[in-house]
Design an enzyme around this catalytic site. Sequence first.
Site, PDB file in Angstrom:
ATOM      1  N   GLY A 296       0.826  -1.200   0.000  1.00 14.89           N
ATOM      2  CA  GLY A 296       0.000   0.000   0.000  1.00 14.89           C
ATOM      3  C   GLY A 296       0.859   1.248   0.000  1.00 14.89           C
ATOM      4  O   GLY A 296       2.017   1.219   0.437  1.00 14.89           O
TER       5      GLY A 296
ATOM      6  N   GLN B 239       3.101  10.111   0.676  1.00 13.11           N
ATOM      7  CA  GLN B 239       4.398   9.420   0.649  1.00 13.11           C
ATOM      8  C   GLN B 239       5.151   9.660  -0.659  1.00 13.11           C
ATOM      9  O   GLN B 239       6.349   9.387  -0.740  1.00 13.11           O
ATOM     10  CB  GLN B 239       4.208   7.912   0.835  1.00 13.11           C
ATOM     11  CG  GLN B 239       3.747   7.532   2.217  1.00 13.11           C
ATOM     12  CD  GLN B 239       3.581   6.033   2.329  1.00 13.11           C
ATOM     13  OE1 GLN B 239       2.571   5.485   1.934  1.00 13.11           O
ATOM     14  NE2 GLN B 239       4.593   5.350   2.847  1.00 13.11           N
TER      15      GLN B 239
ATOM     16  N   CYS C 117       6.431   0.150   6.608  1.00 13.30           N
ATOM     17  CA  CYS C 117       5.977   1.340   5.898  1.00 13.30           C
ATOM     18  C   CYS C 117       7.072   1.735   4.908  1.00 13.30           C
ATOM     19  O   CYS C 117       8.250   1.769   5.284  1.00 13.30           O
ATOM     20  CB  CYS C 117       5.735   2.473   6.893  1.00 13.30           C
ATOM     21  SG  CYS C 117       5.208   4.011   6.118  1.00 13.30           S
ATOM     22  N   LEU C 118       6.694   2.036   3.675  1.00 16.12           N
ATOM     23  CA  LEU C 118       7.707   2.376   2.668  1.00 16.12           C
ATOM     24  C   LEU C 118       8.449   3.671   3.006  1.00 16.12           C
ATOM     25  O   LEU C 118       9.545   3.897   2.500  1.00 16.12           O
ATOM     26  CB  LEU C 118       7.081   2.460   1.272  1.00 16.12           C
ATOM     27  CG  LEU C 118       6.540   1.118   0.721  1.00 16.12           C
ATOM     28  CD1 LEU C 118       5.857   1.328  -0.617  1.00 16.12           C
ATOM     29  CD2 LEU C 118       7.650   0.083   0.596  1.00 16.12           C
TER      30      LEU C 118
ATOM     31  N   HIS D 207      -3.659   1.811   8.256  1.00 19.09           N
ATOM     32  CA  HIS D 207      -2.320   2.397   8.096  1.00 19.09           C
ATOM     33  C   HIS D 207      -2.346   3.489   7.018  1.00 19.09           C
ATOM     34  O   HIS D 207      -1.815   4.589   7.219  1.00 19.09           O
ATOM     35  CB  HIS D 207      -1.329   1.283   7.714  1.00 19.09           C
ATOM     36  CG  HIS D 207       0.079   1.732   7.525  1.00 19.09           C
ATOM     37  ND1 HIS D 207       1.100   1.368   8.373  1.00 19.09           N
ATOM     38  CD2 HIS D 207       0.656   2.526   6.573  1.00 19.09           C
ATOM     39  CE1 HIS D 207       2.235   1.920   7.947  1.00 19.09           C
ATOM     40  NE2 HIS D 207       1.992   2.615   6.856  1.00 19.09           N
ATOM     41  N   GLU D 208      -2.977   3.187   5.872  1.00 23.46           N
ATOM     42  CA  GLU D 208      -2.978   4.147   4.752  1.00 23.46           C
ATOM     43  C   GLU D 208      -3.865   5.357   5.062  1.00 23.46           C
ATOM     44  O   GLU D 208      -3.506   6.486   4.725  1.00 23.46           O
ATOM     45  CB  GLU D 208      -3.405   3.472   3.447  1.00 23.46           C
ATOM     46  CG  GLU D 208      -2.522   2.306   2.999  1.00 23.46           C
ATOM     47  CD  GLU D 208      -1.034   2.615   2.930  1.00 23.46           C
ATOM     48  OE1 GLU D 208      -0.664   3.790   2.760  1.00 23.46           O
ATOM     49  OE2 GLU D 208      -0.225   1.675   3.072  1.00 23.46           O
TER      50      GLU D 208
ATOM     51  N   HIS E 285      -2.051   7.787   7.044  1.00 24.69           N
ATOM     52  CA  HIS E 285      -1.164   8.650   6.245  1.00 24.69           C
ATOM     53  C   HIS E 285      -1.911   9.877   5.732  1.00 24.69           C
ATOM     54  O   HIS E 285      -1.354  10.977   5.678  1.00 24.69           O
ATOM     55  CB  HIS E 285      -0.611   7.897   5.031  1.00 24.69           C
ATOM     56  CG  HIS E 285       0.632   7.110   5.305  1.00 24.69           C
ATOM     57  ND1 HIS E 285       1.789   7.680   5.779  1.00 24.69           N
ATOM     58  CD2 HIS E 285       0.918   5.787   5.143  1.00 24.69           C
ATOM     59  CE1 HIS E 285       2.733   6.738   5.897  1.00 24.69           C
ATOM     60  NE2 HIS E 285       2.218   5.578   5.525  1.00 24.69           N
TER      61      HIS E 285
HETATM   62 ZN   LIG Z   1       3.083   3.747   5.525  1.00 20.92          ZN
END
Ligand SMILES: [Zn+2]
Length: 169
Positions: A45, A50, A92-93, A134-135, A138
């Site tokens: 995701g 991000q 997380c990226l 999580h997304e 963000h």
């Molecule tokens: Zn993340």
Amino acid sequence: MILKIFKYPEPILQQPGEPVTEFNDELRKLVEDMFETTYASQGIGLAAPQVGVSKRVTVIDPSMGKDPAQKIVLVNPEIISSEGKQYEEEGCLSFPDIREKVVRAAKVRIRAQDEHGKWFEMDAEELLSRCFQHEIDHLDGIIFLFRMSALKRNLNLRKIRKMQSEGTW
Ligand SMILES: [Zn+2]
């Protein structure tokens, strides 16, 4: 096109995204590029902040590009109900090499628009529920570091500072 992923502590990661009001080709190109970027980074995701775009857009694919039927685009999403608790590891990226257990709701029901502006509702549990939470975090400017216990947050902050000083972050 593969986009640059912004890492902690880029300020945009802690700013709430703007609601999307225009469902045009620019939005659909962003969605396409975000999927490509997610797959290139082997993530499941990615949220628009991000990649430096402060908008309420996120893409999710638990199959990591293997099954097109599992691709989900959430524009202007909101959690309308949640129940239970789960405590599983997340990554997380924007936090490469950091994995930590985070408390999340077990099940959620969300409401969102797709990339054409059509509203829909969707239920999720386990991994997908975690991913939605999580997304959507963000899009509210909340990074998963702040969902950890204070102890784990401090340990991970130290780890990040060490990597920064070694030039590996
Ligand atoms: Zn993340």
